[in-house]
Design a protein around this motif. Structure first.
Motif, PDB file in Angstrom:
ATOM      1  N   TYR A 119      -3.343   4.746   0.485  1.00  0.00           N
ATOM      2  CA  TYR A 119      -3.100   3.655   1.247  1.00  0.00           C
ATOM      3  C   TYR A 119      -3.690   2.180   0.569  1.00  0.00           C
ATOM      4  O   TYR A 119      -4.218   1.199   1.175  1.00  0.00           O
ATOM      5  N   GLN A 120      -4.088   2.438  -0.956  1.00  0.00           N
ATOM      6  CA  GLN A 120      -4.084   1.282  -1.664  1.00  0.00           C
ATOM      7  C   GLN A 120      -3.008   0.824  -2.235  1.00  0.00           C
ATOM      8  O   GLN A 120      -1.833   1.689  -2.402  1.00  0.00           O
ATOM      9  N   THR A 121      -2.873  -0.603  -2.984  1.00  0.00           N
ATOM     10  CA  THR A 121      -1.686  -0.919  -3.702  1.00  0.00           C
ATOM     11  C   THR A 121      -1.788  -0.396  -4.991  1.00  0.00           C
ATOM     12  O   THR A 121      -2.741  -0.185  -5.642  1.00  0.00           O
ATOM     13  N   PRO A 122      -0.699  -0.397  -5.723  1.00  0.00           N
ATOM     14  CA  PRO A 122      -0.723  -0.060  -7.187  1.00  0.00           C
ATOM     15  C   PRO A 122      -1.621  -0.981  -7.840  1.00  0.00           C
ATOM     16  O   PRO A 122      -2.412  -0.607  -8.766  1.00  0.00           O
ATOM     17  N   VAL A 125      -5.506  -0.044  -7.506  1.00  0.00           N
ATOM     18  CA  VAL A 125      -5.534   1.218  -8.306  1.00  0.00           C
ATOM     19  C   VAL A 125      -5.716   0.731  -9.852  1.00  0.00           C
ATOM     20  O   VAL A 125      -6.520   1.396 -10.456  1.00  0.00           O
ATOM     21  N   PHE A 126      -4.772   0.302 -10.438  1.00  0.00           N
ATOM     22  CA  PHE A 126      -4.844  -0.082 -11.775  1.00  0.00           C
ATOM     23  C   PHE A 126      -6.274  -0.966 -11.841  1.00  0.00           C
ATOM     24  O   PHE A 126      -6.804  -0.661 -12.979  1.00  0.00           O
ATOM     25  N   LEU A 127      -6.473  -1.892 -11.132  1.00  0.00           N
ATOM     26  CA  LEU A 127      -7.684  -2.697 -11.214  1.00  0.00           C
ATOM     27  C   LEU A 127      -9.068  -1.687 -11.062  1.00  0.00           C
ATOM     28  O   LEU A 127      -9.914  -2.231 -11.985  1.00  0.00           O
ATOM     29  N   SER A 128      -9.003  -0.631 -10.487  1.00  0.00           N
ATOM     30  CA  SER A 128     -10.141   0.074 -10.428  1.00  0.00           C
ATOM     31  C   SER A 128     -10.431   0.711 -11.728  1.00  0.00           C
ATOM     32  O   SER A 128     -11.439   1.487 -11.821  1.00  0.00           O
ATOM     33  N   TYR A 129      -9.320   0.988 -12.367  1.00  0.00           N
ATOM     34  CA  TYR A 129      -9.603   1.600 -13.780  1.00  0.00           C
ATOM     35  C   TYR A 129      -9.839   0.939 -15.141  1.00  0.00           C
ATOM     36  O   TYR A 129     -10.283   1.265 -16.155  1.00  0.00           O
ATOM     37  N   PRO A 140       0.746  -1.121  -0.267  1.00  0.00           N
ATOM     38  CA  PRO A 140       0.058   0.045  -0.140  1.00  0.00           C
ATOM     39  C   PRO A 140       0.925   1.181  -0.192  1.00  0.00           C
ATOM     40  O   PRO A 140       2.027   1.337   0.598  1.00  0.00           O
ATOM     41  N   ARG A 141       0.275   2.268  -0.619  1.00  0.00           N
ATOM     42  CA  ARG A 141       1.249   3.611  -0.782  1.00  0.00           C
ATOM     43  C   ARG A 141       0.228   4.777  -0.245  1.00  0.00           C
ATOM     44  O   ARG A 141      -0.919   4.807  -0.596  1.00  0.00           O
ATOM     45  N   LYS A 142       0.993   5.524   0.453  1.00  0.00           N
ATOM     46  CA  LYS A 142       0.333   6.640   0.990  1.00  0.00           C
ATOM     47  C   LYS A 142      -0.168   7.590  -0.043  1.00  0.00           C
ATOM     48  O   LYS A 142      -1.356   8.099  -0.003  1.00  0.00           O
ATOM     49  N   SER A 143       0.437   7.970  -1.173  1.00  0.00           N
ATOM     50  CA  SER A 143       0.044   8.432  -2.190  1.00  0.00           C
ATOM     51  C   SER A 143      -0.944   7.856  -3.053  1.00  0.00           C
ATOM     52  O   SER A 143      -1.468   8.685  -3.844  1.00  0.00           O
ATOM     53  N   LEU A 144      -1.374   6.777  -2.795  1.00  0.00           N
ATOM     54  CA  LEU A 144      -2.690   6.174  -3.273  1.00  0.00           C
ATOM     55  C   LEU A 144      -3.459   5.881  -2.505  1.00  0.00           C
ATOM     56  O   LEU A 144      -4.553   5.056  -2.653  1.00  0.00           O
TER      57      LEU A 144
END
Length: 85
Positions: free
Chosen positions: A65-68, A71-75, A59-63
């Motif tokens: 606290y989601q994982t990359p 985030v990719f799968l949400s798009y 998990p990334r704070k800049s996202l």
């Protein structure tokens, strides 16, 4: 400079020998070294894939606290995803 001028974008070039100007790159390299990727290594696809998978599940704070990967799968929808596989 030609690419920058033609496309009206700013491109930043770090000065040679100044790792402090490449903070994100240096941090990423450090994380890869921590995962067992030595500086001089013969890369094989299996090892690189396992390191990439491990990095993409942090998990990334800049996202928010989601994982990359999340985030990719949400798009992408299922149809687009099936074409990638």
């Amino acid at each position: 400079k030609n690419i920058s001028n033609m496309n009206d974008i700013a491109i930043y070039f770090a000065d040679p020998g100044t790792p402090s100007q490449r903070g994100l790159n240096e941090h990423s390299n450090g994380l890869l070294r921590k995962d067992g990727l030595p500086k001089k290594m013969d890369f094989n696809q299996g090892f690189i894939s396992s390191v990439a998978s491990k990095r993409n599940h942090i998990p990334r704070k800049s996202l928010n606290y989601q994982t990359p990967l999340e985030v990719f799968l949400s798009y992408v929808n299922e149809e687009q995803l099936s074409r990638l596989i």
